[in-house]
Design an enzyme around this catalytic site. Structure first.
Site, PDB file in Angstrom:
ATOM      1  N   CYS A  84      34.841  45.018  44.294  1.00 30.37           N
ATOM      2  CA  CYS A  84      35.227  46.242  43.157  1.00 30.37           C
ATOM      3  C   CYS A  84      34.183  47.088  45.029  1.00 30.37           C
ATOM      4  O   CYS A  84      33.351  46.941  45.797  1.00 30.37           O
ATOM      5  CB  CYS A  84      33.967  46.986  42.787  1.00 30.37           C
ATOM      6  SG  CYS A  84      33.790  49.087  42.556  1.00 30.37           S
ATOM      7  N   CYS A  87      30.436  49.216  43.991  1.00 28.92           N
ATOM      8  CA  CYS A  87      29.384  48.149  44.280  1.00 28.92           C
ATOM      9  C   CYS A  87      29.085  47.025  44.776  1.00 28.92           C
ATOM     10  O   CYS A  87      28.154  46.099  44.798  1.00 28.92           O
ATOM     11  CB  CYS A  87      29.600  47.692  42.390  1.00 28.92           C
ATOM     12  SG  CYS A  87      30.351  47.088  41.620  1.00 28.92           S
ATOM     13  N   CYS A 132      35.321  48.081  36.567  1.00 29.02           N
ATOM     14  CA  CYS A 132      34.608  47.771  37.122  1.00 29.02           C
ATOM     15  C   CYS A 132      33.392  47.957  36.404  1.00 29.02           C
ATOM     16  O   CYS A 132      32.979  48.446  35.370  1.00 29.02           O
ATOM     17  CB  CYS A 132      33.484  48.214  38.546  1.00 29.02           C
ATOM     18  SG  CYS A 132      32.693  46.731  39.104  1.00 29.02           S
ATOM     19  N   CYS A 135      29.788  48.802  37.903  1.00 29.08           N
ATOM     20  CA  CYS A 135      29.488  49.868  38.072  1.00 29.08           C
ATOM     21  C   CYS A 135      29.855  51.341  37.725  1.00 29.08           C
ATOM     22  O   CYS A 135      29.601  52.719  37.276  1.00 29.08           O
ATOM     23  CB  CYS A 135      29.805  50.233  39.662  1.00 29.08           C
ATOM     24  SG  CYS A 135      31.029  50.217  40.326  1.00 29.08           S
ATOM     25  N   CYS A 156      47.731  47.255  37.173  1.00 23.89           N
ATOM     26  CA  CYS A 156      48.407  48.223  38.703  1.00 23.89           C
ATOM     27  C   CYS A 156      46.614  48.765  39.458  1.00 23.89           C
ATOM     28  O   CYS A 156      46.756  49.330  38.518  1.00 23.89           O
ATOM     29  CB  CYS A 156      48.748  49.211  38.114  1.00 23.89           C
ATOM     30  SG  CYS A 156      49.938  50.575  39.383  1.00 23.89           S
TER      31      CYS A 156
END
Length: 176
Positions: A84, A87, A132, A135, A156
């Site tokens: 991510c 984070c 995510c 976070c 996607c």
């Protein structure tokens, strides 16, 4: 009695679907209430704006979408882990990437427990939003037109929401 059974079934379905970032809790009166999910990495809006570029902030924190065919990750097939961009938590392994032809990086699955599903109505109908799980940042959406030989799912994902860490390199620490 039927009323209580109906309420229990609705609560069970709500919990088992797992498609929402809300959690059920019991208040001091013993009533079930929904509360916002608490993420391991939590920052104020101002803190996210300091850490992310304007484009990253728009996608990750405001659920925007990057233009198709603009991400260098779209054609990145080397072994490695996608983390991510907000984070730094690992969210995808590149071995599960496939060319969907859509113009966005696509994966048939996430790293188990690292991506949560939510419902998004932003374009007028329900879509499965992928976030995510560390976070709460927006990554992209899930569709049922992925490879039939594997999961049948297409995650996607906005390339700007990810950073690529080549296999053999150490993953960065979480950005707490």
């Amino acid at each position: 009695m039927i009323k209580y059974i109906s309420i229990a079934l609705i609560a069970l379905l709500t919990i088992s679907c797992g498609d929402t970032p809300k959690e059920l809790a019991i208040n001091s009166s013993g009533e079930e209430i929904q509360q916002e999910k608490k993420y391991e990495v939590t920052k104020t809006d101002a803190q996210w704006k300091e850490l992310l570029t304007a484009e990253e902030y728009d996608v990750l924190r405001k659920a925007g979408t990057e233009r198709p065919h603009t991400s260098p990750l779209n054609k990145q097939y080397a072994p490695g882990t996608l983390i991510c961009a907000a984070c730094k938590a690992p969210v995808y392994e590149n071995e599960y990437k496939f060319d969907s032809g859509t113009g966005w990086p696509s994966y048939d699955r996430a790293i188990e427990g690292q991506v949560e599903r939510d419902v998004d109505y932003k374009i007028g109908y329900a879509r499965t939003e992928l976030k995510c799980n560390t976070c709460g940042s927006h990554l992209g959406h899930e569709f049922n037109d992925g490879p039939r030989k594997t999961t049948g799912k297409r995650h996607c994902i906005n390339g700007i929401a990810l950073d690529f860490v080549p296999k053999g390199e150490e993953l960065p620490a979480l950005r707490k």
